[in-house]
Design an enzyme around this catalytic site. Structure first.
Site, PDB file in Angstrom:
ATOM      1  N   CYS A  23      73.281  74.401  49.552  1.00 45.18           N
ATOM      2  CA  CYS A  23      74.559  74.937  49.430  1.00 45.18           C
ATOM      3  C   CYS A  23      75.196  74.982  47.964  1.00 45.18           C
ATOM      4  CB  CYS A  23      75.618  74.888  50.745  1.00 45.18           C
ATOM      5  SG  CYS A  23      76.394  73.518  50.478  1.00 45.18           S
ATOM      6  N   CYS A  26      76.702  71.196  47.213  1.00 42.56           N
ATOM      7  CA  CYS A  26      75.878  70.469  46.595  1.00 42.56           C
ATOM      8  C   CYS A  26      75.925  70.505  45.032  1.00 42.56           C
ATOM      9  CB  CYS A  26      74.275  70.675  47.229  1.00 42.56           C
ATOM     10  SG  CYS A  26      74.157  70.788  49.125  1.00 42.56           S
ATOM     11  N   ASP A 446      72.244  97.110  11.497  1.00 38.79           N
ATOM     12  CA  ASP A 446      71.584  96.970   9.911  1.00 38.79           C
ATOM     13  C   ASP A 446      70.736  97.618   9.576  1.00 38.79           C
ATOM     14  OD1 ASP A 446      71.277  95.430   7.385  1.00 38.79           O
ATOM     15  OD2 ASP A 446      69.338  94.614   8.147  1.00 38.79           O
ATOM     16  N   ASP A 650      67.941  91.937  11.878  1.00 39.94           N
ATOM     17  CA  ASP A 650      66.452  91.125  11.644  1.00 39.94           C
ATOM     18  C   ASP A 650      66.636  89.764  11.700  1.00 39.94           C
ATOM     19  OD1 ASP A 650      67.473  90.709   9.158  1.00 39.94           O
ATOM     20  OD2 ASP A 650      65.697  92.014   8.156  1.00 39.94           O
ATOM     21  N   ASP A 654      71.424  88.695   8.213  1.00 34.16           N
ATOM     22  CA  ASP A 654      72.373  88.922   9.199  1.00 34.16           C
ATOM     23  C   ASP A 654      72.988  87.844   9.986  1.00 34.16           C
ATOM     24  OD1 ASP A 654      72.041  91.726   8.368  1.00 34.16           O
ATOM     25  OD2 ASP A 654      70.252  91.848   9.715  1.00 34.16           O
TER      26      ASP A 654
END
Length: 761
Positions: A23, A26, A446, A650, A654
């Protein structure tokens, strides 16, 4: 003494498969013990996968210390398998895990059916007419089977509860163990000492049936839960299952040999026949075909490949036969890296889980306090038979409380959501990115490689008066050999096509956002934007021979690359990068969804304006001739209004903007599927994937919120009912068996709700 790894500036990450988690309590306990270990940087414990992902400093701590921390928390770590991290080894590991999971499911099913059958039998016995058989005798008849179920079926609850108690903790198993033990112990007492019960003014009624049916129903719930949890990782299994099992390796002067995938090495020549799966990543050297990459990229149509094209392992060759040279094998293949990224995302925690963590930390102790108070309240102020009512309410409270549903609410949805995304070619870096993506209000694109195909080519060369186009291309291509930019590579490719661009180069410098400069065969060469030449006081438009070429190319939306030699404008290279066919649709659907779309590029204003018009982005939302640092500044401006901004690029120039954005989205074509600056990668390069990614995020977060609502509402509503809130007005006191069934249903419903994401569009 454990030997430590040598000094390392880079933290490393390992995954520990944990045994015994049942659960959310834990999860919290393991998380806490691991975080207290020196050298641990980050911990993510996942109840759904039953694994702990730990990022740590290998100079300070190692796996043995982490295993000891988990052991100190009261849980075990499965031993290392000795397998690596290739797709093949992962398949073997998943097969072993499946076998173990199926064995556990069989055990749960057998024990649950056995317990329920015994409970039904006990109920039948206890309903036997007491005119013929006294109640005391009936109690003795059911004592042995009920005790057997308590020891056999309930053993797992006792073991886990004892393990938690030894370390000063309490879990869901603690609640079940206490509830069933209370019912069984009272029943044993009433059976062995019926006279004492009679003396107290009570009939020696027992709860053997309740204790047994509770165990049976909870085990049945765990069986259903285990089956459902196993289905959450189906996406990983499907991805791994795409991998070929062997390859046809070409041997000089001999027939092709079939070798297992583990034996393939970079540089090997491999043959792929029609209809076969490509075994590893590589470069095609002979033949041509069409390749179906839909299983990895989500692209519906096969793509034609010819010599020089990149092919990706696990994609399918549809038509012709070809030969390719292996470049990436084992854990370096696109498939292995995709699986690794998906697993990392599935093992991470979303910020929304912090609410659950805070509640769960005190949940089980609070339930025990509430149950004790309920028992006392019924015993002191309840109607007769007080003890019966008090015991019934106490058992119902501890049994109906369910931290499991709260603990499974978020991780199951994240596992299914990220898996479904991966099947569509969308890779989330972690759960935080998955959550944040659904809030995006602005998307900034871009140009090169995102809205355009990212495959620029030189379509025209214009020299200044008295110049020579071949010399211009030769010098420019030589200077660009050290460039990483797609336009630089396009210039080099055009030069090599004409057998140019091989002159000696020294003093190379890449000028981010501008171009490159270098000494080529003794001449100083500048290749880049008009701004680069202007900064060096060079005026290309002063040459009448170039004015017409500049006007023509700019009007057609072409990109102009200016070349200066020894401080004088020498000419221009005209670059064409076709617009992706999907780009207009991508912009239109994002706009229709209420998302603001921008275009920010380092290209010339005329080129950017032409592209924006073609794809449907308003001129007021375009920015041209922007350097990488300037892109990040524009992102920051858009964020200033507390808007959530995504940047799509890409990943080459960037990186600053991708890092600045709330969500950095990298376009990953071919095998380039892991960009460190990005939060999300689109494997196929289709910009329409942006909206799909944002939509999947929103659907996943919606499911998480539904799960959390029902998990919390379940406990908020039903715990008071179990306490007896309906008794004063309606005379209803919840039966412990019904409480057990409701608890089991709550966990299963959360997992089942998460599985709906497998059908997400």
């Amino acid at each position: 003494m454990t030997s430590k790894p040598g000094p390392s500036a880079t933290p490393i990450e390992i995954v520990l498969p944990v045994v015994g988690m049942t659960c959310a309590s834990c999860v919290n306990r393991i998380d806490r013990f691991l975080r207290k270990t020196d050298g641990v940087i980050e911990v993510n414990v996942n109840l759904a996968t039953e694994k702990a992902t730990v990022r740590f400093d290998p100079v300070i701590v190692g796996r043995p210390e982490l295993v000891r921390a988990v052991d100190a928390a009261g849980y075990e770590v499965r031993p290392e398998t000795g397998l690596g991290h290739t797709a093949q080894s992962l398949e073997a590991e998943l097969t072993a895990e499946d076998a173990e999971r199926l064995a556990e499911q069989r055990t749960l099913l057998v024990q649950s059916v056995g317990a329920i059958a015994v409970a039904v039998a006990i109920m039948a016995v206890m309903f036997w007419p007491q005119t013929s058989v006294p109640l005391e005798t009936l109690n003795w008849l059911v004592l042995v089977p009920a005790t057997f179920i308590q020891a056999w079926g309930g053993r797992r609850f006792y073991s886990a509860a004892w393990r938690a108690a030894r370390h000063g903790s309490a879990t869901m198993d603690t609640l079940v163990a206490i509830g069933t033990s209370a019912a069984w112990a009272y029943s044993v007492f009433a059976t062995v000492f019926p006279g004492v019960v009679h003396a107290a003014g009570l009939a020696p009624e027992t709860y053997f049936d309740s204790a047994t049916i509770i165990i049976g129903l909870i085990l049945l719930g765990r069986w259903l839960e285990a089956r459902a949890k196993g289905r959450t990782t189906d996406a990983i299994r499907r991805l791994v299952g795409l991998q070929a099992k062997s390859a046809h390796r070409i041997v000089a002067g001999a027939p092709d040999e079939d070798v297992p995938l583990e034996a393939v090495e970079p540089g090997d020549l491999l043959r792929v026949r029609a209809g076969e799966t490509i075994p590893v990543d590589g470069i095609l050297v002979e033949g041509s075909s069409s390749v179906d990459a839909s299983m990895l990229t989500g692209e519906a149509m096969p793509v034609g490949v010819a010599p020089g094209a990149e092919v990706i392992g696990a994609t399918r060759n549809t038509t012709g036969s070809f030969v390719f040279r292996a470049t990436r094998v084992g854990r370096d293949t696109a498939l292995a890296r995709i699986v690794e990224l998906v697993q990392r995302a599935q093992g991470s925690k979303a910020p929304i889980e912090r609410i659950t963590d805070r509640v769960i930390e005190v949940f089980v102790p609070a339930v025990l306090v509430v149950a004790a108070a309920t028992f006392v309240a019924w015993l002191v102020g309840g109607p007769e038979p007080r003890l019966t009512f008090a015991l019934t309410a106490f058992i119902s409270v501890v049994v109906i409380a369910c931290p499991c549903a709260m603990g499974l609410a978020t991780p199951t949805a994240i596992i299914v959501g990220t898996g479904r995304a991966a099947e569509a070619g969308i890779l989330f870096r972690n759960a935080e990115a998955l959550e944040q993506a659904g809030r995006v209000e602005v998307v900034v694109f871009d140009k090169t490689g995102t809205l355009t195909a990212g495959k620029p080519t030189v379509v025209d060369i214009a020299s200044a008066a008295g110049g020579d186009g071949s010399t211009l291309l030769d010098l420019a291509a030589s200077a660009e050999r050290g460039s990483e930019h797609p336009i630089g590579r396009a210039i080099v490719a055009r030069g090599h096509l004409d057998e140019l661009g091989f002159r000696p180069v020294s003093g190379f410098a890449s000028l981010a956002g501008h171009g490159v400069e270098a000494d080529v065969d003794g001449r100083r060469v500048l290749v880049g934007s008009a701004r680069l030449l202007a900064d060096r006081a060079i005026a290309p438009s002063a040459d009448p021979s170039l004015i017409e070429a500049i006007a023509t190319a700019g009007g057609a939306g072409r990109t102009l690359v200016f070349v200066a030699i020894d401080g004088v404008a020498a000419g221009i290279l005209v670059i064409a990068d076709p617009i992706r066919p999907e780009s207009p649709e991508a912009v239109a659907t994002l706009t229709a969804a209420g998302i603001e779309v921008w275009l920010v590029s380092g290209d010339q204003a005329a080129t950017v304006a032409a592209l924006a018009q073609a794809v449907g982005i308003p001129a007021v939302r375009t920015r041209a001739e922007i350097q990488p640092a300037g892109k990040a500044a524009i992102i920051a401006e858009l964020q200033a209004g507390q808007r959530v901004v995504a940047m799509v690029g890409d990943g080459i120039n960037d990186a600053p903007a991708l890092a600045q954005a709330d969500i950095g989205i990298a376009i990953g074509t071919g095998a380039e599927i892991a960009v460190e600056a990005s939060d999300l990668t689109l494997v196929g390069g289709d910009p329409r994937g942006v909206l799909r990614a944002l939509g999947l995020s929103r659907q996943t977060i919606r499911v998480i919120r539904q799960n959390l609502f029902w998990a919390f509402a379940y406990n908020v509503v039903l715990i008071p009912v179990a306490m007896g809130a309906l008794f004063p007005g309606f005379g209803i006191l919840l039966n412990p068996a019904i409480a057990a069934g409701a608890m089991a249903v709550s966990s299963v419903s959360v997992v089942t709700n998460s599985l709906r994401l497998r059908r997400a569009a």
